[in-house]
Scaffold this motif. Structure first.
Motif, mmCIF file in Angstrom:
data_model
loop_
_atom_site.group_PDB
_atom_site.id
_atom_site.type_symbol
_atom_site.label_atom_id
_atom_site.label_comp_id
_atom_site.label_asym_id
_atom_site.label_seq_id
_atom_site.Cartn_x
_atom_site.Cartn_y
_atom_site.Cartn_z
ATOM 1 N N LEU A 135 0.827 -1.197 0.000
ATOM 2 C CA LEU A 135 0.000 0.000 0.000
ATOM 3 C C LEU A 135 0.870 1.259 0.000
ATOM 4 N N SER A 136 0.243 2.389 0.223
ATOM 5 C CA SER A 136 0.868 3.711 0.159
ATOM 6 C C SER A 136 2.105 3.819 1.048
ATOM 7 N N GLY A 137 3.088 4.570 0.578
ATOM 8 C CA GLY A 137 4.275 4.814 1.385
ATOM 9 C C GLY A 137 5.348 5.520 0.589
ATOM 10 N N ALA A 138 6.329 6.081 1.307
ATOM 11 C CA ALA A 138 7.419 6.815 0.687
ATOM 12 C C ALA A 138 8.618 5.899 0.455
ATOM 13 N N LEU A 139 9.512 6.348 -0.407
ATOM 14 C CA LEU A 139 10.734 5.624 -0.753
ATOM 15 C C LEU A 139 10.412 4.230 -1.308
ATOM 16 N N ASP A 140 11.279 3.235 -1.043
ATOM 17 C CA ASP A 140 11.118 1.927 -1.688
ATOM 18 C C ASP A 140 11.008 0.784 -0.694
ATOM 19 N N ASP A 141 10.512 1.072 0.518
ATOM 20 C CA ASP A 141 10.312 0.010 1.505
ATOM 21 C C ASP A 141 9.328 -1.026 0.959
ATOM 22 N N GLY A 142 9.593 -2.288 1.254
ATOM 23 C CA GLY A 142 8.714 -3.364 0.828
ATOM 24 C C GLY A 142 9.064 -3.993 -0.502
ATOM 25 N N ALA A 143 9.821 -3.283 -1.335
ATOM 26 C CA ALA A 143 10.131 -3.821 -2.659
ATOM 27 C C ALA A 143 10.998 -5.071 -2.573
ATOM 28 N N ALA A 144 12.048 -5.050 -1.753
ATOM 29 C CA ALA A 144 12.933 -6.205 -1.635
ATOM 30 C C ALA A 144 12.192 -7.405 -1.070
ATOM 31 N N ILE A 180 -0.116 -8.153 -4.951
ATOM 32 C CA ILE A 180 -1.157 -7.150 -5.170
ATOM 33 C C ILE A 180 -0.608 -5.787 -4.755
ATOM 34 N N VAL A 181 -0.734 -4.801 -5.628
ATOM 35 C CA VAL A 181 -0.140 -3.482 -5.393
ATOM 36 C C VAL A 181 -1.210 -2.411 -5.556
ATOM 37 N N GLN A 182 -1.221 -1.468 -4.615
ATOM 38 C CA GLN A 182 -2.141 -0.346 -4.741
ATOM 39 C C GLN A 182 -1.779 0.484 -5.961
ATOM 40 N N ASP A 183 -2.778 0.848 -6.726
ATOM 41 C CA ASP A 183 -2.564 1.729 -7.875
ATOM 42 C C ASP A 183 -1.902 3.018 -7.384
ATOM 43 N N PRO A 184 -0.712 3.356 -7.910
ATOM 44 C CA PRO A 184 -0.039 4.573 -7.438
ATOM 45 C C PRO A 184 -0.907 5.820 -7.510
ATOM 46 N N ASP A 185 -1.817 5.880 -8.491
ATOM 47 C CA ASP A 185 -2.696 7.044 -8.597
ATOM 48 C C ASP A 185 -3.729 7.089 -7.477
ATOM 49 N N ASP A 186 -3.932 5.962 -6.799
ATOM 50 C CA ASP A 186 -4.881 5.883 -5.695
ATOM 51 C C ASP A 186 -4.204 6.113 -4.344
ATOM 52 N N ALA A 187 -2.862 6.046 -4.320
ATOM 53 C CA ALA A 187 -2.107 6.142 -3.071
ATOM 54 C C ALA A 187 -1.786 7.591 -2.725
ATOM 55 N N LEU A 188 -1.849 7.918 -1.431
ATOM 56 C CA LEU A 188 -1.450 9.259 -1.002
ATOM 57 C C LEU A 188 0.040 9.476 -1.235
ATOM 58 N N TYR A 189 0.829 8.413 -1.064
ATOM 59 C CA TYR A 189 2.258 8.443 -1.362
ATOM 60 C C TYR A 189 2.535 7.263 -2.288
ATOM 61 N N ARG A 190 2.977 7.547 -3.491
ATOM 62 C CA ARG A 190 3.037 6.540 -4.538
ATOM 63 C C ARG A 190 4.368 5.789 -4.631
ATOM 64 N N SER A 191 5.377 6.211 -3.871
ATOM 65 C CA SER A 191 6.723 5.658 -4.064
ATOM 66 C C SER A 191 6.802 4.166 -3.754
ATOM 67 N N MET A 192 6.208 3.717 -2.649
ATOM 68 C CA MET A 192 6.292 2.299 -2.306
ATOM 69 C C MET A 192 5.589 1.414 -3.333
ATOM 70 N N GLU A 197 5.079 2.112 -6.478
ATOM 71 C CA GLU A 197 5.856 2.196 -7.709
ATOM 72 C C GLU A 197 7.138 1.376 -7.627
ATOM 73 N N SER A 198 7.747 1.314 -6.448
ATOM 74 C CA SER A 198 8.979 0.548 -6.300
ATOM 75 C C SER A 198 8.733 -0.945 -6.513
ATOM 76 N N VAL A 199 7.630 -1.456 -5.963
ATOM 77 C CA VAL A 199 7.303 -2.857 -6.186
ATOM 78 C C VAL A 199 7.053 -3.118 -7.669
ATOM 79 N N LEU A 200 6.345 -2.218 -8.316
ATOM 80 C CA LEU A 200 6.060 -2.394 -9.741
ATOM 81 C C LEU A 200 7.320 -2.317 -10.589
ATOM 82 N N ARG A 201 8.312 -1.597 -10.090
ATOM 83 C CA ARG A 201 9.577 -1.488 -10.822
ATOM 84 C C ARG A 201 10.378 -2.783 -10.755
#
Length: 342
Positions: free
Chosen positions: A129-138, A151-163, A165-169
């Motif tokens: 879910l929502s969060g800053a930086l890239d925590d959770g990706a590893a 399952i990843v929250q749509d970055p456009d739906d997240a208050l903070y999209r970085s986390m 997006e990092s998983v999707l990357r």
């Protein structure tokens, strides 16, 4: 042929900044008869208590509890990591650890995801879910490698999209959707039979990192050194040397186990540098004050050359302090502007 066995009976959820709102929307969509346990890590300050379990109990049909060490996982329940402790799930039992921080956090999302990858593998549904930086990706990379559903929250739906997006990357998510719609997907997949015989074994690196997180203390230098090379960088938490881990991402661990991604390390170093600069500013101002007092005390008592030296020292300290103060305040104003504009 291998005989299919066991079902998807564990949901692990990670969130940070903006995570309370996302978690409330997520649990609201879960069914009351969910055939899986739900474990949640929200990055929290280490001190004090958390009301998250109460909030989530009121937000959805499932009861939520603050996790307790040694507590068996029960289907249809939500377990929330308490502040100051990692949450792990070895062999269907909750384990709370005071192990090394990861990206400065305890509890850490990566620790929960990695533990689920080791113990439950394809029986796990991972939710970022929502969060800053890239925590959770590893951690999600380790979970995906073991056949877990991502399952990843749509970055456009997240208050903070970085986390998200990092998983999707770094991984290919099975589902990307708003937090409020995730419950339907979890309901669809929870309880499904999975075949654990066709999943890759846990990687030695993932095993090592799960072991480090489960410990409450003790040196881990030998284990860490076996999985990386010296980076020439220092750990912001303990100032020890960091080893760059041998995996596809840029991650680091120190000899006592503190873990960092490159993004989190850069952020921490910036914070450390700013603290050092504010300390330097305070020292310069104190130096100017002391020089002024010595100048005033020396007037009419000592040689003019000594009086002049005290005056020059005060002027130089004040000039340096002015430059440093302007730099620090401009940086603070810039950060505030960036934060306010998203």
């Amino acid at each position: 042929m291998p005989v299919p066995s066991r079902t998807r009976d564990l949901v692990v959820v990670g969130a940070s900044a903006g995570g309370v709102e996302a978690l409330r929307a997520f649990v609201a969509g879960l069914p009351a008869d969910l055939p899986a346990a739900v474990c949640v890590v929200l990055h929290l300050p280490s001190g004090g208590n958390s009301a998250l379990a109460s909030i989530l109990s009121r937000s959805g049909p499932l009861p939520a509890f603050t996790a307790e060490n040694g507590q068996p996982l029960e289907k249809g329940c939500v377990y929330v990591a308490p502040p100051g402790h990692h949450l792990l799930v070895p062999d269907g039992v909750l384990h709370l650890s005071h192990g090394p921080t990861e990206n400065g956090h305890r509890p850490a999302v990566d620790v929960l995801f990695r533990s689920a990858a080791v113990s439950h593998g394809p029986r796990t549904i991972g939710v970022q879910l929502s969060g800053a930086l890239d925590d959770g990706a590893a951690g999600m990379v380790a979970l995906a490698a073991r056949g877990g559903l991502v399952i990843v929250q749509d970055p456009d739906d997240a208050l903070y999209r970085s986390m998200p997006e990092s998983v999707l990357r770094y991984t290919e998510a099975d589902h990307v959707l708003p937090a409020g719609k995730m419950g339907e997907v979890v309901r669809e997949h929870a309880g499904h039979v999975v075949d654990e015989d066709v999943v890759d074994d846990v990687s030695p690196l993932t095993k090592m990192e799960a072991l480090v997180a489960s410990r409450d203390g003790g040196a881990v230098a030998d284990e860490v050194n076996d999985f990386g090379v010296p980076s020439g960088l220092s750990c912001p938490d303990c100032s020890g040397g960091l080893v760059r881990l041998n995996d596809t991402s840029t991650r680091f661990r120190c000899r006592v186990g503190h873990a960092w991604t490159a993004d989190a390390l850069l952020e921490a170093q910036s914070t450390t540098l700013e603290k050092a600069l504010w300390t330097a500013l305070r020292t310069l101002e104190e130096k100017a004050t002391l020089a002024r007092r010595m100048h005033d005390g020396a007037l009419g008592k000592y040689h003019e050359r000594l009086v002049s030296r005290y005056r020059r020292t005060e002027e130089e300290a004040n000039e340096a302090a002015t430059v440093l103060r302007e730099h620090l305040l401009s940086g603070a104003l810039h950060d505030q502007a960036v934060s306010e504009t998203g």
